[in-house]
Design an enzyme around this catalytic site. Structure first.
Site, PDB file in Angstrom:
ATOM      1  CG  ASP A 117       1.398  24.564  21.972  1.00 20.68           C
ATOM      2  OD1 ASP A 117       1.647  25.731  22.292  1.00 20.68           O
ATOM      3  OD2 ASP A 117       1.127  23.663  22.774  1.00 20.68           O
ATOM      4  CE  LYS A 170       5.654  24.744  25.994  1.00 22.66           C
ATOM      5  NZ  LYS A 170       4.245  24.729  26.291  1.00 22.66           N
ATOM      6  CG  MET A 227       7.343  15.101  24.448  1.00 22.25           C
ATOM      7  SD  MET A 227       7.131  16.242  25.820  1.00 22.25           S
ATOM      8  CE  MET A 227       6.215  15.252  26.968  1.00 22.25           C
TER       9      MET A 227
HETATM   10  N1  SAH Z   1      -0.746  16.610  24.196  1.00 23.78           N
HETATM   11  C1  SAH Z   1      -0.094  15.908  23.128  1.00 23.78           C
HETATM   12  C2  SAH Z   1       1.319  15.518  23.488  1.00 23.78           C
HETATM   13  C3  SAH Z   1       2.206  16.696  23.718  1.00 23.78           C
HETATM   14  S1  SAH Z   1       3.841  16.249  24.050  1.00 23.78           S
HETATM   15  C4  SAH Z   1      -0.929  14.684  22.735  1.00 23.78           C
HETATM   16  O1  SAH Z   1      -1.859  14.321  23.438  1.00 23.78           O
HETATM   17  O2  SAH Z   1      -0.676  14.141  21.675  1.00 23.78           O
HETATM   18  C5  SAH Z   1       4.573  16.359  22.468  1.00 23.78           C
HETATM   19  C6  SAH Z   1       4.863  14.988  21.942  1.00 23.78           C
HETATM   20  O3  SAH Z   1       3.706  14.405  21.400  1.00 23.78           O
HETATM   21  C7  SAH Z   1       5.857  14.941  20.807  1.00 23.78           C
HETATM   22  O4  SAH Z   1       7.185  14.989  21.276  1.00 23.78           O
HETATM   23  C8  SAH Z   1       5.551  13.608  20.191  1.00 23.78           C
HETATM   24  O5  SAH Z   1       6.091  12.561  20.959  1.00 23.78           O
HETATM   25  C9  SAH Z   1       4.054  13.544  20.360  1.00 23.78           C
HETATM   26  N2  SAH Z   1       3.330  13.979  19.149  1.00 23.78           N
HETATM   27  C10 SAH Z   1       2.424  14.959  19.045  1.00 23.78           C
HETATM   28  N3  SAH Z   1       1.933  15.021  17.794  1.00 23.78           N
HETATM   29  C11 SAH Z   1       2.541  14.054  17.102  1.00 23.78           C
HETATM   30  C12 SAH Z   1       2.460  13.589  15.768  1.00 23.78           C
HETATM   31  N4  SAH Z   1       1.646  14.151  14.869  1.00 23.78           N
HETATM   32  N5  SAH Z   1       3.220  12.543  15.414  1.00 23.78           N
HETATM   33  C13 SAH Z   1       4.036  11.951  16.283  1.00 23.78           C
HETATM   34  N6  SAH Z   1       4.176  12.349  17.545  1.00 23.78           N
HETATM   35  C14 SAH Z   1       3.434  13.377  17.959  1.00 23.78           C
END
Ligand code: SAH
Length: 510
Positions: free
Chosen positions: A42, A64, A179
């Protein structure tokens, strides 16, 4: 029967890639990547993590970036089922944890329904790690003992919101939203309507755990307007609650000496790690943009003969760590006793090369005071008369001939073993080139003349304020003769020396 239909049963691993920092990957995730035939990844997966997969593994980008779905979810499910069904080992790599707002549950159900074996490898979720890297513990005995993780971006197909933001806002403890940057205005308004305290501390952490992490602090009453003014965009996690104030004491990550500095590493993909890790330890935002690659020498048989005859020489000289690796890889194919190398004395051009030799449990008899060919030559000539002595010089195809010429002129017999070739790296599986073109960098590092030469061949734009850092005088010479100015030069010509020089440069700037 097509080649793809093998006897081997396929499997799909749904793997969490962690939040961004390539160090926040589990050992199990790394094992799965090492076994992969295909990696489907992703947008939020740090592309450097893909380097753990074999070079031969197919890499499929599944997109995505909010609206830009490179592959629609149902096609993606089919893809995973089909690839695994063909007997392949598939790694479905997802940002953070696959089961935390990652649709991992849905993908696992599809695999289950299709009868495809699957395994889940949990990852470190951005919902926990993002706040942690901003110095915010999501729970703390003095502040809260309840944690709510919610999404600010529900399935748009649902039409009407089923999440009761008003209730979440007035719930006890810490609330973490994923998100939700784009929805911040709506979400905070709903929370306020529900009676939440407008003074509740809020933090937004963008690109958390990476070198480009940014944190914005506010209160529930003003965070949305602050985010708008600052142009704060996704991806970010939002943390609501009293724990946010602990950042004043616990902000460890953003205070590191190279925090926020974009540094480009131009060495080979396999060698980049040693430099990148040190830079990242200081907080740098590293872009690994390999300009060169190591390949077998053209005359591999000729090289083999010289390695086989290594015991005939009075001296063996190594001019690079790659040379040591190439030499001993072949040596131990020919012999299984290290004593077969005979009584040769061993010289290394610098400490990196010397360390590689020591890894083979061989002592280094000569390491020059300055890690350049001239210094090595001078010190050998000072040792004793070398008239008619036999030397084996292990080197790349394109090295300067300072040592061979100098020794021959002094009456020695020199055989040159061309151990490897340095060629241009043309692949860019991680998108490093595009990132450099789009975002530029603060510092670009060069660790050999060949990195300089091949970088220039790439004809990438060099901005005025890009600082050029060189590992030592020879590399600096190559830069200057290309008309470039050297801003930072290592005092000790090795990786720790280069990193120390960069750190010192910024420390002096204040
Ligand atoms: N499965 C992922 C979340 C997926 S949804 C997890 O457990 O982290 C995608 C959201 O995750 C983004 O919109 C943001 O809110 C958050 N996200 C993922 N990586 C990030 C990062 N490095 N910094 C800030 N937000 C992040």
């Amino acid at each position: 029967m097509s080649e793809q239909h093998t006897e081997k049963p396929g499997i799909c691993y749904l793997v969490g890639a962690g939040p961004g920092d390539p160090g926040l990957l589990t050992l199990r995730a790394k094992q799965c990547l090492e076994m992969a035939d295909v990696v489907v990844y992703d947008y939020l997966c740090n592309a450097e993590i893909l380097n753990h997969a074999p070079e031969s593994a197919e890499r499929i980008y599944a997109g995505k970036k909010a609206a830009d779905h490179a592959i629609a979810q149902d096609q993606l499910n089919d893809l995973l089922v089909n690839l695994s069904g063909q007997g392949k080992t598939v790694v479905r790599l997802k940002g953070g944890d696959p089961f935390v707002f990652g649709r991992g549950g849905e993908e696992a159900q599809e695999l289950h329904n299709a009868g495809v074996p699957f395994e889940i490898v949990p990852g470190i979720s951005s919902s926990i790690a993002g706040p942690a890297y901003a110095g915010i513990p999501v729970t703390h005995r003095d502040h809260c003992s309840q944690l709510t993780i919610f999404t600010g971006h529900e399935n748009p197909a649902k039409g009407k919101s089923v999440i009761d933001y008003a209730k979440i806002g007035s719930a006890a403890g810490t609330k973490v939203m994923l998100m939700g940057v784009g929805q911040l205005e709506n979400v905070s308004a709903k929370m306020l309507e529900g009676g939440a305290d407008p003074g509740m501390p809020v933090a937004l952490v963008r690109w958390a755990t990476t070198g480009s992490q940014q944190t914005l602090i506010g209160k529930l009453g003003d965070i949305s307007s602050r985010a708008q003014r600052a142009g704060f965009s996704a991806p970010a996690v939002a943390v609501f609650g009293g724990v946010v104030d602990l950042r004043e004491e616990l902000n460890w990550f953003e205070g590191r000496p190279l925090f926020g500095k974009k540094v480009v590493v131009t060495r080979t993909r396999s060698q980049a790690g040693a430099l990148s890790v040190r830079l990242r330890n200081l907080g740098a935002d590293v872009n690994e943009l390999p300009t060169i690659r190591i390949e077998q020498p053209e005359d591999i048989k000729g090289f083999g003969r010289l390695v086989q005859d290594a015991h005939k020489y009075a001296w063996i000289i190594f001019t690079s760590p790659n040379g040591v690796d190439a030499f001993f890889d072949l040596f131990f194919k020919l012999y299984n006793d290290v004593r077969s190398i005979g009584g040769a004395r061993i010289a290394a051009i610098g400490p990196g090369t010397a360390n590689k030799i020591k890894e083979k449990h061989l002592a280094v008899d000569l390491l020059p005071d300055e890690y350049v060919a001239e210094s090595l030559l001078k010190q050998i000539l000072e040792e004793e008369s070398i008239q008619n002595e036999m030397f084996l010089l292990v080197r790349p195809n394109d090295a300067r001939d300072v040592i061979a010429r100098g020794l021959s002129e002094a009456g020695a017999i020199v055989d040159e073993a061309i151990a490897y070739r340095t060629v241009a790296e043309i692949g860019d599986p991680t998108g490093a080139v595009a990132r450099f073109e789009a975002d530029g960098a603060d510092v670009i590092t060069f660790t050999s003349s060949s990195t300089v030469e091949h970088f220039l061949d790439m004809e990438l734009p060099l901005s005025e304020n890009l600082l050029i850092a060189s590992i030592g005088p020879v590399t600096s010479g190559a830069l200057r003769s290309a008309g470039l100015e050297v801003d930072i030069e290592a005092i000790e010509s090795n990786i720790p020396g280069l990193v120390a020089a960069i750190e010192q440069y910024f420390a002096e700037l204040g």
